[in-house]
Enzyme design. Structure first.
Site, short mmCIF file in Angstrom:
data_model
loop_
_atom_site.label_atom_id
_atom_site.label_comp_id
_atom_site.label_asym_id
_atom_site.label_seq_id
_atom_site.Cartn_x
_atom_site.Cartn_y
_atom_site.Cartn_z
N GLY A 150 42.50 13.03 -23.00
CA GLY A 150 42.01 13.54 -21.73
C GLY A 150 40.56 13.11 -21.60
N ALA A 151 40.23 12.48 -20.46
CA ALA A 151 38.92 11.81 -20.33
C ALA A 151 37.73 12.73 -20.64
CB ALA A 151 38.81 11.18 -18.94
N ASN A 185 44.45 6.39 -13.81
CA ASN A 185 44.95 7.62 -14.47
C ASN A 185 46.21 7.25 -15.25
OD1 ASN A 185 44.66 10.50 -14.91
ND2 ASN A 185 46.53 10.75 -13.70
N LYS A 186 46.76 8.21 -15.92
CA LYS A 186 47.91 8.00 -16.80
C LYS A 186 48.98 7.14 -16.15
CE LYS A 186 48.28 8.77 -20.13
NZ LYS A 186 47.98 7.71 -21.14
N GLN A 240 52.69 14.09 -22.35
CA GLN A 240 51.62 15.08 -22.14
C GLN A 240 52.08 16.19 -21.20
OE1 GLN A 240 51.22 11.78 -21.97
NE2 GLN A 240 49.17 11.11 -22.55
N ASP A 289 40.92 9.06 -15.10
CA ASP A 289 40.15 8.54 -16.23
C ASP A 289 38.95 7.73 -15.76
OD1 ASP A 289 42.90 9.11 -17.47
OD2 ASP A 289 41.54 8.81 -19.16
O1 MRU Z 1 46.10 9.14 -22.51
P1 MRU Z 1 45.54 10.47 -22.11
O2 MRU Z 1 46.44 11.61 -22.44
O3 MRU Z 1 44.13 10.63 -22.63
O4 MRU Z 1 45.45 10.39 -20.54
C1 MRU Z 1 44.97 11.51 -19.86
C2 MRU Z 1 45.02 11.36 -18.39
O5 MRU Z 1 45.45 10.37 -17.86
C3 MRU Z 1 44.40 12.47 -17.61
O6 MRU Z 1 45.03 12.63 -16.39
C4 MRU Z 1 42.91 12.16 -17.37
O7 MRU Z 1 42.29 11.83 -18.58
C5 MRU Z 1 42.20 13.28 -16.75
S1 MRU Z 1 42.06 14.63 -17.85
C6 MRU Z 1 41.18 15.86 -17.11
#
Ligand code: MRU
Length: 349
Positions: free
Chosen positions: A49-50, A249-250, A198, A239
């Site tokens: 998560g960013a 984003n993801k 996730q 992200d």
């Molecule tokens: O690969 P991850 O689990 O780090 O990806 C997370 C995401 O894509 C979230 O949507 C993003 O980081 C925002 S978290 C507040």
């Protein structure tokens, strides 16, 4: 997730993390006492998560400062610059990581004239500040975003942009939490989020802990749910948000955004200002992390594809700004055209 359950914190000269690879079935706390274990935790997604990896990286630099035997501020700053390079290299898409390490290094440099002890103490305090600010930003995002959540309705989210992905409370989940606490009858559809799951593992768990009604769906069910009229809006985290409003984003977020537009549904992005990167003009310039194909061919360590099959694994995608209805930040909600609004958010005006 309750506010008490922490994602990342400093305790007994260690960077402490809840191991997100083991959730929801086990709550294991990691105690990282070396830069290498902090870097590994970020790379292996024990923390993810960013905003959460930004906070973790800040503490990783504080850890280096506490352990350093440097006798001059310049020598310590060299070690911090090297630590920044190590940490930044772990995950390239989430801009919060480099944002946090840049801020830590700059803070240390600002204290150089005061001596090595001042730098050592100062950077630990700065990591605490980054964590506290992130939590405050999440609550502010919740307040700004809650008015976009229907009084009674169904919200779809993708991945986990909850408390676990931040210092606590979340970004995409923050408006949902606040609206729920304000009495909105909100029900959340949670994309499972292949391949790391996730949504199934983390978002479903957080919402359950908070008592917010949810339905878990596989990623490929979202279009059908929208067509049946079961979803009123979509809200996701980010992200990286670049100057024109394109959003990384993801992986899978882009598909959801296309579906939302096709069904006339609002598509909201919630993120703190630390996720905004005005140095990039558009989303095609965002580095996209490629992860191992084994994370796709295997599920919880068990092979689900024939041996020898090659799998693609871009971990993120880019949603063009034309598909985004609004961006919810801690300083307010930005509507299209995004460029001016994002500049104002970053400058604090
Ligand atoms: O690969 P991850 O689990 O780090 O990806 C997370 C995401 O894509 C979230 O949507 C993003 O980081 C925002 S978290 C507040």
């Amino acid at each position: 997730m309750s506010d008490e359950l922490r994602t990342v914190w400093w305790e007994n000269a260690a960077v402490c993390l809840i191991d997100q690879r083991r959730l929801p079935h086990e709550q294991i706390i990691l105690h990282c006492t070396e830069l290498e274990s902090v870097a590994h935790a970020i790379k292996s997604m024990q923390v993810r998560g960013a905003p959460a990896i930004g906070c973790t990286a800040a503490y990783g630099m504080a850890l280096v400062a506490q352990k350093s035997a440097a006798t001059s501020a310049d020598a310590l700053l060299d070690e911090l610059a090297a630590a920044k390079d190590v940490l930044d290299a772990q995950r390239p898409t989430a801009v919060n990581l480099a944002w946090a390490t840049r801020r830590m290094l700059a803070y240390g440099q600002g204290l150089a004239a005061a001596g090595v002890a001042a730098v050592r103490e100062g950077v630990l305090n700065e990591a605490h500040t980054i964590l506290a600010e992130d939590l405050a930003m999440c609550h502010a995002i919740g307040r700004h975003g809650a008015e976009l959540i229907p009084e009674r309705g169904h919200v779809l989210t993708h991945c986990n942009a909850g408390g676990l992905a931040t210092a606590g409370y979340g970004t995409a989940l923050a408006p949902i939490r606040t609206a729920f606490n304000d009495g909105h009858a909100v029900h959340v559809f949670v994309d499972e989020t292949r391949p790391f799951l996730q949504g199934a593992r983390l978002t479903a768990w957080e919402l359950q802990q908070a008592g917010i009604p949810l339905t878990l769906i596989t990623d490929n069910m979202a279009g059908f749910m929208m067509r049946r009229g079961e979803i009123d809006c979509v809200i996701v985290g980010a992200d990286r948000i670049v100057a024109n409003g394109d959003v990384a984003n993801k992986i899978g977020t882009y598909s959801v955004a296309v579906l939302a537009q096709a069904h006339g549904l609002p598509f909201y992005v919630a993120a703190p200002s630390s996720t905004i990167d005005l140095s990039l003009a558009h989303g095609d310039l965002i580095p996209i992390e490629e992860r191992s194909s084994e994370e796709v061919t295997h599920l919880a360590g068990v092979a689900i594809a024939p041996e020898g099959v090659t799998a693609a694994h871009p971990a993120f995608d880019v949603t063009p700004h034309t598909l985004v209805t609004a961006i919810i930040t801690e300083r307010g909600v930005v509507y299209p055209p995004f460029a001016d609004g994002l500049r104002a958010i970053v400058s604090g005006s």
